[in-house]
Write an enzyme that holds these catalytic residues in place. Sequence first.
Site, short mmCIF file in Angstrom:
data_model
loop_
_atom_site.label_atom_id
_atom_site.label_comp_id
_atom_site.label_asym_id
_atom_site.label_seq_id
_atom_site.Cartn_x
_atom_site.Cartn_y
_atom_site.Cartn_z
N ASP A 55 43.90 -13.98 16.37
CA ASP A 55 44.49 -13.59 17.66
C ASP A 55 45.25 -12.30 17.34
OD1 ASP A 55 43.82 -16.39 18.49
OD2 ASP A 55 45.74 -17.15 18.05
N VAL A 56 45.40 -11.94 18.77
CA VAL A 56 45.98 -10.15 18.76
C VAL A 56 47.35 -10.30 18.03
CG1 VAL A 56 47.07 -10.84 21.11
CG2 VAL A 56 46.24 -8.50 20.31
#
Length: 196
Positions: A55-56
């Site tokens: 995930d970012v």
Amino acid sequence: MRLDGRRVGAAEPRRYVLLHKPAGYVTSRHDPEGRAVVTDLVPATERLYPVGRLDVDVEGALLLTNDGALTHRLLHPRYGIPRVYEAEVKGVVTREALERWRQGVRLDDGPAVPLAVELVRSSMAATHLRLTFAEGRKHEVKRYCESLGHPVVRLRRIAFGPITLGALPRGSCRPLTKKELAALRAAVQDRNPSTQ
């Protein structure tokens, strides 16, 4: 070299890179929203692709390669490649509660059972855990912790299969060693091809 009268270039050399992905980077080659992508951090003449996703807001060990066959095997559930995470979660997780964490939970896309759960340290506000999962389901670690009442504050992947992050600085990358590449290939070696 020519094929059917047309010039054909040599096959692109295979590359295998470990990146310490920082938070804030999208695990992709391109982002339609214009955000920074992980391939911006990897100098390469070949087109490299991330092996799976982080995930970012998650940092840590991310492999990139142009070896599609190996990537497919590394991500295939049959091989159960372990992913090890260090998670800082809200609240206090006691040693007594670890057995509950090891039993697994049912998420909306099926059961999730970690391979291992270790208590690293805890304070009054947060607990640091080491969690090992064999699947790379979307937001699996975050959803797992949330379901047990301890939302993730910070998440970092420290190993993907036999490849460990070690002391690689955040935002840096390095090629895999021959030994690491051999270990990766061994992890997805079919033990008994006749059963497939």
